[in-house]
Design a protein around this motif. Structure first.
Motif, PDB file in Angstrom:
ATOM      1  N   MET A 117       0.940  -1.328   0.090  1.00 44.96           N
ATOM      2  CA  MET A 117      -0.060   0.113   0.075  1.00 44.96           C
ATOM      3  C   MET A 117       0.822   1.243   0.058  1.00 44.96           C
ATOM      4  SD  MET A 117      -2.975   1.141   2.712  1.00 44.96           S
ATOM      5  CE  MET A 117      -1.710   1.608   4.119  1.00 44.96           C
ATOM      6  N   VAL A 118       0.559   2.251  -0.769  1.00 48.26           N
ATOM      7  CA  VAL A 118       1.198   3.578  -0.834  1.00 48.26           C
ATOM      8  C   VAL A 118       0.871   4.253   0.643  1.00 48.26           C
ATOM      9  CG1 VAL A 118       1.169   5.645  -1.994  1.00 48.26           C
ATOM     10  CG2 VAL A 118       0.788   3.607  -3.401  1.00 48.26           C
ATOM     11  N   VAL A 119       2.182   4.646   1.043  1.00 49.75           N
ATOM     12  CA  VAL A 119       2.075   5.354   2.425  1.00 49.75           C
ATOM     13  C   VAL A 119       2.735   6.792   2.300  1.00 49.75           C
ATOM     14  CG1 VAL A 119       1.811   3.363   3.864  1.00 49.75           C
ATOM     15  CG2 VAL A 119       4.198   4.473   3.527  1.00 49.75           C
ATOM     16  N   LYS A 120       3.291   7.065   1.432  1.00 47.80           N
ATOM     17  CA  LYS A 120       3.949   8.199   1.037  1.00 47.80           C
ATOM     18  C   LYS A 120       4.075   8.678  -0.418  1.00 47.80           C
ATOM     19  CE  LYS A 120       7.340  11.510   2.714  1.00 47.80           C
ATOM     20  NZ  LYS A 120       6.624  12.535   3.253  1.00 47.80           N
ATOM     21  N   GLU A 121       3.526   9.836  -0.983  1.00 47.89           N
ATOM     22  CA  GLU A 121       3.561  10.164  -2.275  1.00 47.89           C
ATOM     23  C   GLU A 121       4.237  11.548  -2.182  1.00 47.89           C
ATOM     24  OE1 GLU A 121       1.631  12.454  -5.838  1.00 47.89           O
ATOM     25  OE2 GLU A 121       1.457  12.750  -3.542  1.00 47.89           O
ATOM     26  N   LEU A 122       5.175  11.663  -3.276  1.00 44.27           N
ATOM     27  CA  LEU A 122       5.781  12.977  -3.759  1.00 44.27           C
ATOM     28  C   LEU A 122       5.810  13.434  -5.059  1.00 44.27           C
ATOM     29  CD1 LEU A 122       7.691  15.026  -1.866  1.00 44.27           C
ATOM     30  CD2 LEU A 122       9.386  13.666  -2.507  1.00 44.27           C
ATOM     31  N   ASN A 123       5.429  14.422  -5.343  1.00 47.30           N
ATOM     32  CA  ASN A 123       5.437  15.027  -6.695  1.00 47.30           C
ATOM     33  C   ASN A 123       5.393  16.537  -6.688  1.00 47.30           C
ATOM     34  OD1 ASN A 123       5.284  15.308  -9.411  1.00 47.30           O
ATOM     35  ND2 ASN A 123       3.165  14.894  -9.548  1.00 47.30           N
ATOM     36  N   ASN A 124       6.552  17.243  -6.820  1.00 50.85           N
ATOM     37  CA  ASN A 124       6.807  18.525  -6.702  1.00 50.85           C
ATOM     38  C   ASN A 124       6.319  19.097  -8.152  1.00 50.85           C
ATOM     39  OD1 ASN A 124       8.081  18.641  -4.325  1.00 50.85           O
ATOM     40  ND2 ASN A 124      10.244  18.164  -5.417  1.00 50.85           N
ATOM     41  N   ASN A 125       6.076  18.634  -9.023  1.00 51.99           N
ATOM     42  CA  ASN A 125       5.611  18.724 -10.318  1.00 51.99           C
ATOM     43  C   ASN A 125       3.842  18.544 -10.239  1.00 51.99           C
ATOM     44  OD1 ASN A 125       4.667  19.749 -12.831  1.00 51.99           O
ATOM     45  ND2 ASN A 125       5.798  18.240 -13.997  1.00 51.99           N
ATOM     46  N   ILE A 130       0.757  11.761 -11.776  1.00 48.70           N
ATOM     47  CA  ILE A 130       0.848  10.409 -12.418  1.00 48.70           C
ATOM     48  C   ILE A 130       1.516   9.685 -11.122  1.00 48.70           C
ATOM     49  CG2 ILE A 130       1.603   8.715 -13.750  1.00 48.70           C
ATOM     50  CD1 ILE A 130       2.220  10.851 -15.877  1.00 48.70           C
ATOM     51  N   GLY A 131       0.634   8.871 -10.849  1.00 50.72           N
ATOM     52  CA  GLY A 131       0.899   7.974  -9.736  1.00 50.72           C
ATOM     53  C   GLY A 131      -0.342   7.264  -8.719  1.00 50.72           C
ATOM     54  N   ALA A 132      -0.166   7.282  -7.486  1.00 50.55           N
ATOM     55  CA  ALA A 132      -1.185   6.748  -6.751  1.00 50.55           C
ATOM     56  C   ALA A 132      -1.211   7.382  -5.418  1.00 50.55           C
ATOM     57  CB  ALA A 132      -0.921   5.253  -6.616  1.00 50.55           C
ATOM     58  N   GLN A 133      -2.573   7.770  -5.261  1.00 53.84           N
ATOM     59  CA  GLN A 133      -2.724   8.278  -3.665  1.00 53.84           C
ATOM     60  C   GLN A 133      -2.460   7.342  -2.719  1.00 53.84           C
ATOM     61  OE1 GLN A 133      -6.967   8.989  -3.908  1.00 53.84           O
ATOM     62  NE2 GLN A 133      -6.850  11.194  -4.754  1.00 53.84           N
ATOM     63  N   ILE A 134      -2.195   8.255  -1.606  1.00 53.00           N
ATOM     64  CA  ILE A 134      -1.942   7.433  -0.356  1.00 53.00           C
ATOM     65  C   ILE A 134      -3.177   6.410  -0.132  1.00 53.00           C
ATOM     66  CG2 ILE A 134      -1.452   7.663   2.102  1.00 53.00           C
ATOM     67  CD1 ILE A 134      -0.073  10.220   1.665  1.00 53.00           C
ATOM     68  N   GLY A 135      -2.739   5.184   0.156  1.00 54.15           N
ATOM     69  CA  GLY A 135      -3.660   4.305   0.682  1.00 54.15           C
ATOM     70  C   GLY A 135      -4.261   3.284  -0.375  1.00 54.15           C
ATOM     71  N   THR A 136      -3.513   3.608  -1.671  1.00 57.96           N
ATOM     72  CA  THR A 136      -3.863   2.702  -2.663  1.00 57.96           C
ATOM     73  C   THR A 136      -3.038   1.392  -2.552  1.00 57.96           C
ATOM     74  OG1 THR A 136      -3.911   4.801  -4.178  1.00 57.96           O
ATOM     75  CG2 THR A 136      -3.755   2.625  -5.450  1.00 57.96           C
ATOM     76  N   PHE A 137      -3.727   0.427  -3.047  1.00 53.57           N
ATOM     77  CA  PHE A 137      -3.171  -0.943  -2.769  1.00 53.57           C
ATOM     78  C   PHE A 137      -2.681  -1.192  -4.339  1.00 53.57           C
ATOM     79  CE2 PHE A 137      -6.172  -1.215   0.704  1.00 53.57           C
ATOM     80  CZ  PHE A 137      -5.226  -1.782   1.683  1.00 53.57           C
ATOM     81  N   LEU A 138      -1.312  -1.487  -4.380  1.00 54.09           N
ATOM     82  CA  LEU A 138      -0.731  -2.039  -5.835  1.00 54.09           C
ATOM     83  C   LEU A 138      -0.802  -3.227  -6.137  1.00 54.09           C
ATOM     84  CD1 LEU A 138       2.245   0.558  -5.166  1.00 54.09           C
ATOM     85  CD2 LEU A 138       0.144   1.122  -6.463  1.00 54.09           C
ATOM     86  N   PRO A 139      -1.051  -3.481  -7.666  1.00 54.50           N
ATOM     87  CA  PRO A 139      -1.188  -5.051  -7.778  1.00 54.50           C
ATOM     88  C   PRO A 139       0.023  -5.638  -8.081  1.00 54.50           C
ATOM     89  CG  PRO A 139      -1.431  -3.458  -9.771  1.00 54.50           C
ATOM     90  CD  PRO A 139      -1.271  -2.593  -8.624  1.00 54.50           C
ATOM     91  N   ILE A 140       0.199  -6.959  -7.964  1.00 57.92           N
ATOM     92  CA  ILE A 140       1.332  -7.710  -8.132  1.00 57.92           C
ATOM     93  C   ILE A 140       2.077  -7.558  -9.697  1.00 57.92           C
ATOM     94  CG2 ILE A 140       0.272  -9.814  -9.087  1.00 57.92           C
ATOM     95  CD1 ILE A 140       1.753 -11.491  -6.754  1.00 57.92           C
ATOM     96  N   ARG A 141       1.554  -7.212 -10.331  1.00 60.96           N
ATOM     97  CA  ARG A 141       2.232  -6.882 -11.700  1.00 60.96           C
ATOM     98  C   ARG A 141       2.813  -5.598 -11.836  1.00 60.96           C
ATOM     99  NH1 ARG A 141      -1.533  -8.682 -16.527  1.00 60.96           N
ATOM    100  NH2 ARG A 141       0.301  -8.129 -17.886  1.00 60.96           N
TER     101      ARG A 141
END
Length: 251
Positions: A117-125, A130-141
């Motif tokens: 699960m995403v617990v920190k996200e950083l994007n200065n731009n 592009i990415g995933a919000q905090i709390g998103t579960f990421l798939p195995i692939r």
């Protein structure tokens, strides 16, 4: 002074925690009707619970679809409970450095019973997110999922793997297992994101002195800017910084 008898509970709190547990077990955003079907709580009462949890930050309601996911406050509690705060503190300066170097979204993911699960996200731009919000579960692939499959203890990920494997073709399962052996050796993972073909990701492990996986750092962006093998300059940089980060944990 009133003495509370052993075993006495607050029923409304039990009901509220039951709602949170139902949402957490699904591992995906849920509509109000989905939660109502899972919990069988009357609509008027369920609305009060969800509204309260949302205001407290325990749940988050997406603006576009109105679906509910676990909120930042609940994630904060969970991270404290598993003593991961120190990990976040240590990797944060590296996340900023990687973000500047790659000019792409950088994610830090930790393991949960429902998968990485995403617990920190950083994007200065902020113009391009592009990415995933905090709390998103990421798939195995995903690049992140592959690292967890490669480095996590088998008994911890068995159920997650079985669930994920039911959603991909058998030939892809075999390919994934072969790829994980290479990831264990090279300590870097690549993926063209399965849901958005124009987006790719590259992920590196954060390991401690026991070679236990503490989490993953993942760079996500448009495929033309994200490497697909270890020969790329950014890949070599990530491999080097991965060793540096893990070195702070004794690896």
């Amino acid at each position: 002074m009133e003495v509370i008898k052993k075993g006495t509970t607050i029923q409304s709190l039990e009901i509220g925690m039951g709602i949170i547990e139902a949402i957490a077990k699904q591992g995906r955003p849920l509509k109000f009707s989905d939660i109502q079907e899972l919990t069988q709580i009357t609509k008027s009462n369920l609305y009060k619970y969800l509204n309260t949890f949302t205001q407290l930050g325990i749940l988050y309601r997406t603006k576009d679809t109105g679906e509910y996911i676990l909120g930042s406050k609940l994630i904060e509690y969970g991270m404290a409970a598993v003593d991961q705060e120190n990990v976040i503190d240590r990797v944060s300066p590296f996340l900023h450095e990687i973000n500047e170097k790659s000019s792409s979204t950088v994610l830090f993911a930790s393991w949960t019973s429902n998968g990485p699960m995403v617990v920190k996200e950083l994007n200065n731009n902020r113009g391009i997110n592009i990415g995933a919000q905090i709390g998103t579960f990421l798939p195995i692939r995903s690049a992140t999922g592959k690292v967890f499959m490669a480095f996590m203890d088998e008994h911890l990920i068995r159920e997650w793997k079985a669930k994920e494997f039911t959603q991909i073709p058998q030939d892809k399962v075999s390919q994934l297992e072969d790829e994980c052996k290479i990831i264990q050796e090279k300590e870097i993972s690549f993926a063209r994101e399965p849901l958005v073909s124009s987006v790719s990701s590259v992920s590196i492990p954060v390991l401690n002195y026991k070679k236990k996986l503490l989490g993953t750092i993942t760079v996500v962006g448009f495929s033309e800017f994200i490497p697909f093998d270890e020969n790329n300059e950014l890949s070599q940089y990530l491999i080097r910084i991965s060793k540096e980060i893990s070195g702070t944990f004794g690896y």
